[in-house]
Design an enzyme around this catalytic site. Structure first.
Site, PDB file in Angstrom:
ATOM      1  CB  THR A  13      -7.693  10.377   9.494  1.00 26.32           C
ATOM      2  OG1 THR A  13      -8.121  11.488  10.294  1.00 26.32           O
ATOM      3  CG2 THR A  13      -8.530   9.155   9.824  1.00 26.32           C
ATOM      4  N   GLY A  14      -5.020  11.600   8.246  1.00 25.43           N
ATOM      5  CA  GLY A  14      -4.228  12.777   7.920  1.00 25.43           C
ATOM      6  C   GLY A  14      -2.902  12.812   8.649  1.00 25.43           C
ATOM      7  CB  SER A  15      -1.063  10.398  10.487  1.00 18.82           C
ATOM      8  OG  SER A  15      -1.376   9.203   9.803  1.00 18.82           O
ATOM      9  N   GLY A  18       2.647  17.103   9.638  1.00 14.80           N
ATOM     10  CA  GLY A  18       2.105  18.007  10.639  1.00 14.80           C
ATOM     11  C   GLY A  18       1.659  17.369  11.935  1.00 14.80           C
ATOM     12  CB  ILE A  19      -1.315  18.088  14.071  1.00 16.76           C
ATOM     13  CG1 ILE A  19      -1.034  19.554  14.380  1.00 16.76           C
ATOM     14  CG2 ILE A  19      -2.002  17.439  15.273  1.00 16.76           C
ATOM     15  CD1 ILE A  19      -2.287  20.398  14.571  1.00 16.76           C
ATOM     16  CB  SER A 145      -9.734  24.426  15.324  1.00 17.91           C
ATOM     17  OG  SER A 145      -9.190  25.735  15.248  1.00 17.91           O
ATOM     18  CE1 TYR A 159     -10.228  23.935   9.940  1.00 16.13           C
ATOM     19  CE2 TYR A 159      -9.924  25.920  11.269  1.00 16.13           C
ATOM     20  CZ  TYR A 159      -9.615  24.594  10.988  1.00 16.13           C
ATOM     21  OH  TYR A 159      -8.693  23.927  11.764  1.00 16.13           O
TER      22      TYR A 159
END
Length: 267
Positions: A13-15, A18-19, A145, A159
């Site tokens: 996900t979120g690919s 960035g990372i 994180s 966060y």
């Protein structure tokens, strides 16, 4: 080293940048079929095209995971790509507003941050985990994180708390998966360099004419990065790829740091 990932299907996900993009590309380079996910179709397609141009297999799924409907649609589309998901990397997330602090963050801001970083992961796990358990093999990997381990002072308390919750979620999930053939782990990156962060460091007084290598070395020192360089997306991708592979069969319920030694400790 052969990571034995050929024939496995991964959803990152979120690919689209960035990372997440680095993780998707690395998994594809090791033989995984990769579902590239994002909210921007053009950026997600560009990552998938790059994977295919390098000989890998990739398809694209678009969706907002911070809502029940968006996440459910994304899961259905991902499962339809190749008939199932073996590896789920919950990378989507980030601060809902990087300028928030205890003075200006209201309850609605906290809710938005938890929806983005924690509840989105719960939704994706709920959609992908049953198939993994049925097949007797799977990998669930959260991107946390070091802010969830040692929060930074003054800024983004929402966060930091959300990432701590994501770490705890991972450990609880791992305990519930005992004997299932599915493992659950998290990776906690430190200060990961991006184009935005590089531009920021280059803009600091005295850096305009300096080589990036020297700027980066100073930045790493100022943030106590012990290895002498800032963390790159590829460093995170390498650790995720190991956790996604059969080689990590006995790593379960762990939160592994990829921070260059910022939080060096024995725990």
């Amino acid at each position: 080293m052969d990571m034995d990932l050929s024939g496995r299907t991964a959803l990152v996900t979120g690919s689209s940048a960035g990372i997440g993009a680095a993780i998707a590309k690395r998994l594809a380079s090791e033989g995984s079929r990769v579902v590239v996910h994002g909210r921007n179709a053009d950026r997600a397609k560009a990552v998938a095209d790059e994977i295919r141009a390098s000989g890998g297999e990739a398809r694209v799924v678009i969706g907002d995971l911070s809502t029940d409907g968006g996440a459910a649609a994304a899961v259905r589309a991902a499962l339809d790509c190749w008939g199932g998901i073996d590896i789920l990397v919950n990378n989507a997330g980030g601060p809902s507003n990087p300028s928030l602090n205890w003075d200006n963050a209201g309850p609605s801001d906290w809710v938005a941050t938890f929806q983005l970083n924690v509840v989105s992961a719960v939704r994706m796990i709920g959609g992908c985990l049953p198939g993994m358990k049925e097949r007797g093999w799977g990998r669930v990997i959260q991107i946390g994180s070091i802010a969830g381990i040692s929060p930074a002072p003054f800024t983004i308390p929402d966060y930091s708390a959300a990432k701590a919750a994501l770490h705890a979620l991972t450990i609880h999930l791992a305990k519930s998966l005992a004997g299932s053939g599915v493992t659950a782990n998290a990776v906690a990156p430190g200060l990961v360099i991006s184009s935005v962060l590089e531009d920021y460091f280059r803009s600091l007084p005295g850096n305009a004419e300096r080589a990036w290598e020297d700027i980066e070395k100073d930045a790493a020192e100022s943030f106590s990065v012990k290895v002498g360089e800032l963390t790159k997306p590829d460093h995170v991708a390498s650790l995720v790829t190991y956790l996604a592979s059969p080689l990590s069969a006995h790593v379960h319920g762990a939160v592994l740091r990829a921070d260059g030694g910022i939080l060096s400790s024995a725990a």
